[in-house]
Design a protein around this motif. Structure first.
Motif, PDB file in Angstrom:
ATOM      1  N   ASP A  47       0.812  -1.179  -0.210  1.00 15.71           N
ATOM      2  CA  ASP A  47       0.134   0.035  -0.033  1.00 15.71           C
ATOM      3  C   ASP A  47       0.939   1.266   0.074  1.00 15.71           C
ATOM      4  O   ASP A  47       0.620   2.368   0.656  1.00 15.71           O
ATOM      5  N   VAL A  48       1.945   1.381  -0.836  1.00 15.81           N
ATOM      6  CA  VAL A  48       2.819   2.294  -1.136  1.00 15.81           C
ATOM      7  C   VAL A  48       2.070   3.327  -1.826  1.00 15.81           C
ATOM      8  O   VAL A  48       1.533   2.950  -3.108  1.00 15.81           O
ATOM      9  N   GLN A  49       1.996   4.662  -1.484  1.00 13.17           N
ATOM     10  CA  GLN A  49       1.774   5.823  -2.334  1.00 13.17           C
ATOM     11  C   GLN A  49       2.736   6.872  -2.267  1.00 13.17           C
ATOM     12  O   GLN A  49       3.487   7.016  -1.130  1.00 13.17           O
ATOM     13  N   ASP A  50       2.963   7.693  -3.156  1.00 10.07           N
ATOM     14  CA  ASP A  50       3.805   8.760  -3.190  1.00 10.07           C
ATOM     15  C   ASP A  50       5.156   8.544  -2.954  1.00 10.07           C
ATOM     16  O   ASP A  50       5.888   9.005  -2.150  1.00 10.07           O
ATOM     17  N   ALA A  51       5.579   7.454  -3.713  1.00  9.20           N
ATOM     18  CA  ALA A  51       7.027   6.885  -3.566  1.00  9.20           C
ATOM     19  C   ALA A  51       8.148   7.566  -4.356  1.00  9.20           C
ATOM     20  O   ALA A  51       7.801   8.130  -5.316  1.00  9.20           O
ATOM     21  N   LEU A  52       9.243   7.706  -3.679  1.00  7.94           N
ATOM     22  CA  LEU A  52      10.495   7.944  -4.666  1.00  7.94           C
ATOM     23  C   LEU A  52      11.104   6.808  -4.982  1.00  7.94           C
ATOM     24  O   LEU A  52      11.575   5.931  -4.162  1.00  7.94           O
ATOM     25  N   TRP A  53      11.464   6.744  -6.286  1.00  9.49           N
ATOM     26  CA  TRP A  53      11.771   5.437  -6.726  1.00  9.49           C
ATOM     27  C   TRP A  53      13.574   5.889  -6.982  1.00  9.49           C
ATOM     28  O   TRP A  53      13.741   6.943  -7.776  1.00  9.49           O
ATOM     29  N   VAL A  54      14.441   4.927  -6.518  1.00  8.06           N
ATOM     30  CA  VAL A  54      15.784   5.195  -7.039  1.00  8.06           C
ATOM     31  C   VAL A  54      16.267   3.874  -7.679  1.00  8.06           C
ATOM     32  O   VAL A  54      16.191   2.920  -7.040  1.00  8.06           O
ATOM     33  N   GLY A  55      16.633   4.173  -9.048  1.00  6.74           N
ATOM     34  CA  GLY A  55      16.913   3.074  -9.662  1.00  6.74           C
ATOM     35  C   GLY A  55      18.454   3.476 -10.426  1.00  6.74           C
ATOM     36  O   GLY A  55      18.486   4.695 -10.914  1.00  6.74           O
ATOM     37  N   HIS A  56      19.323   2.423 -10.530  1.00  7.09           N
ATOM     38  CA  HIS A  56      20.398   2.443 -11.356  1.00  7.09           C
ATOM     39  C   HIS A  56      20.503   1.523 -12.686  1.00  7.09           C
ATOM     40  O   HIS A  56      19.638   0.479 -12.508  1.00  7.09           O
ATOM     41  N   GLY A  60      11.400   1.184 -13.227  1.00  8.44           N
ATOM     42  CA  GLY A  60      10.820   2.052 -12.279  1.00  8.44           C
ATOM     43  C   GLY A  60      10.154   3.139 -13.117  1.00  8.44           C
ATOM     44  O   GLY A  60       8.660   3.488 -12.802  1.00  8.44           O
ATOM     45  N   ALA A  61      10.533   3.505 -14.304  1.00  7.99           N
ATOM     46  CA  ALA A  61       9.852   4.277 -15.353  1.00  7.99           C
ATOM     47  C   ALA A  61       8.810   3.935 -15.613  1.00  7.99           C
ATOM     48  O   ALA A  61       7.457   4.529 -15.562  1.00  7.99           O
TER      49      ALA A  61
END
Length: 87
Positions: free
Chosen positions: A46-55, A62-63
């Motif tokens: 139930d995650v909302q408003d997350a910051l995705w950090v991807g390498h 993530g996009a």
């Protein structure tokens, strides 16, 4: 966000530290299969408003997930991302 933050780390299916029994070549023949896994995980948590950090390739995964679920992933930080992985 209400001042509370949490970090969620995970291994994509097929990576050495993942449960290799979960690998399905048909599901993961494109990055969309991994993005679907991310969306499912965010739904379950139930995650909302997350910051995705991807390498690298995980930035593109993530996009794809953010495009499908824009309220779940609202900010992104890409490190060495390449859109080449989408072709």
């Amino acid at each position: 966000m209400d001042g509370e933050a949490r970090f969620v780390g995970f291994d994509f299916a097929g990576t050495p530290d993942s449960d290799l029994r979960s690998w399905d070549p048909r599901r993961y023949e494109t990055l969309q299969g991994h993005a679907d896994d991310v969306i499912e995980m965010l739904d379950q948590l139930d995650v909302q408003d997350a910051l995705w950090v991807g390498h690298s390739v995980s930035a593109m995964i993530g996009a794809l997930a953010a495009l499908a679920e824009p309220t779940r992933i609202t900010s992104m930080l890409f490190v060495g991302a390449s859109p080449h992985y989408l072709t």
